[in-house]
Design a protein around this motif. Structure first.
Motif, PDB file in Angstrom:
ATOM      1  N   GLU A   1      -2.200  -0.814   8.060  1.00 38.84           N
ATOM      2  CA  GLU A   1      -1.892  -0.895   9.500  1.00 38.84           C
ATOM      3  C   GLU A   1      -2.942  -0.569  10.517  1.00 38.84           C
ATOM      4  O   GLU A   1      -3.465  -1.242  11.309  1.00 38.84           O
ATOM      5  CB  GLU A   1      -0.683  -0.396   9.793  1.00 38.84           C
ATOM      6  N   GLU A   2      -3.564   0.506  10.067  1.00 40.34           N
ATOM      7  CA  GLU A   2      -4.889   0.794  10.812  1.00 40.34           C
ATOM      8  C   GLU A   2      -6.138  -0.011  10.800  1.00 40.34           C
ATOM      9  O   GLU A   2      -6.809  -0.448  11.777  1.00 40.34           O
ATOM     10  CB  GLU A   2      -5.183   2.278  10.304  1.00 40.34           C
TER      11      GLU A   2
ATOM     12  N   GLU B   1      -6.502  -1.150  22.536  1.00 41.48           N
ATOM     13  CA  GLU B   1      -5.651  -0.699  21.483  1.00 41.48           C
ATOM     14  C   GLU B   1      -4.177  -1.066  21.952  1.00 41.48           C
ATOM     15  O   GLU B   1      -3.358  -1.661  21.223  1.00 41.48           O
ATOM     16  CB  GLU B   1      -5.767   0.954  21.396  1.00 41.48           C
TER      17      GLU B   1
ATOM     18  N   LYS C   1      -2.069  -3.537  19.643  1.00 44.46           N
ATOM     19  CA  LYS C   1      -0.736  -3.264  19.219  1.00 44.46           C
ATOM     20  C   LYS C   1       0.647  -4.199  19.487  1.00 44.46           C
ATOM     21  O   LYS C   1       1.578  -4.541  18.894  1.00 44.46           O
ATOM     22  CB  LYS C   1      -0.187  -1.765  19.346  1.00 44.46           C
TER      23      LYS C   1
ATOM     24  N   ALA D   1       3.096  -6.119  17.152  1.00 41.52           N
ATOM     25  CA  ALA D   1       4.325  -5.975  17.177  1.00 41.52           C
ATOM     26  C   ALA D   1       5.295  -7.028  17.353  1.00 41.52           C
ATOM     27  O   ALA D   1       6.557  -6.969  16.946  1.00 41.52           O
ATOM     28  CB  ALA D   1       4.666  -4.772  18.243  1.00 41.52           C
TER      29      ALA D   1
ATOM     30  N   LEU E   1      -5.299  -3.044  12.769  1.00 39.44           N
ATOM     31  CA  LEU E   1      -5.256  -2.818  14.230  1.00 39.44           C
ATOM     32  C   LEU E   1      -6.715  -2.987  14.511  1.00 39.44           C
ATOM     33  O   LEU E   1      -7.222  -3.473  15.492  1.00 39.44           O
ATOM     34  CB  LEU E   1      -4.675  -1.629  14.618  1.00 39.44           C
TER      35      LEU E   1
END
Length: 235
Positions: free
Chosen positions: A137-138, A152, A156, A160, A141
């Motif tokens: 996930e990191e 950011e 996100k 999402a 991103l």
């Protein structure tokens, strides 16, 4: 010929995997590329977007301002649905046409790069196998921010709105984990390619198509002869 779906999340690395398939001579139909073509200035979808969303989502060059439109639809589900209703018919029509051309060329299988495969569900019934590309996930991103320049918070938000990667992976036939080196991703992809190439499923489809064509030709031949026999004989 059978169809293989390639999907994942935004910025997980689908394009890198698709490029490896192309290296091995396997056709890839890219939904994103087609989506860009159908909204080019003057195209029917371009006019419909202008009517629906106004001139503010266009650049001075008359091209679509993807950043502005993206901000608009990602904050409004209804507007996103309206955009999809405008563009998706043209996108899928072109995808079907490209698929038909590849079928005529005799390919064993083709890959359909569909970022929103599970979200729309439109092509699920036509796919023999599904590949999902995932990453941490990191890292996802970070890649998205570097690629798009989004903040950011906005990055996100973009992530999402899509189905979680874990859920997509659960519904996949193959999962390619793209969090480490390019070599590791390549090795995973080549293994998937070898499995797909060993499949005999395309022969079943070719037999079915051949059988249907034979029945159709026999029907035409029977109808032609029946029509000839029914013609009155001149005295």
């Amino acid at each position: 010929m059978f169809l293989v779906g390639l999907t994942g999340g935004i910025a997980t690395g689908k394009s890198s995997v698709a490029a490896i398939f192309r290296e091995y001579g396997i056709p890839v139909i890219d939904a994103d590329q087609i989506a860009r073509k159908v909204v080019e200035p003057g195209k029917p979808a371009w006019h419909k977007i202008q009517q629906e969303f106004g001139p503010d989502v266009f650049l001075d060059t008359k091209e679509l301002d993807r950043v502005k439109l993206g901000d608009l639809i990602f904050n409004d589900i209804e507007k996103r649905k309206k955009l999809n209703a405008i563009t998706h018919p043209d996108i899928y029509r072109e995808m079907y046409w490209q698929t038909f051309k590849h079928f005529l060329q005799g390919h064993q299988f083709i890959v359909m790069d569909l970022p929103l495969l599970f979200e729309t569900g439109h092509m699920l019934n036509y796919l023999h196998k599904i590949i999902v590309v995932t990453c941490e996930e990191e890292l996802q991103l970070q890649r998205l921010i570097e690629r798009t320049g989004l903040t950011e918070a906005k990055a996100k938000q973009r992530i999402a709105v899509q189905m979680p990667l874990e859920k997509k992976a659960e519904m996949a036939n193959f999962v390619i984990e793209n969090s480490s080196s390019e070599q590791h991703t390549r090795e995973q992809t080549i293994k998937v390619i070898n499995v797909l190439k060993s499949s005999k499923y395309h022969w079943k489809l070719r037999f079915l198509v051949g059988f249907c064509c034979t029945v159709l030709l026999m029907g035409v031949y029977w109808w032609k002869n029946r029509t000839v026999c029914a013609l009155p004989i001149a005295a």
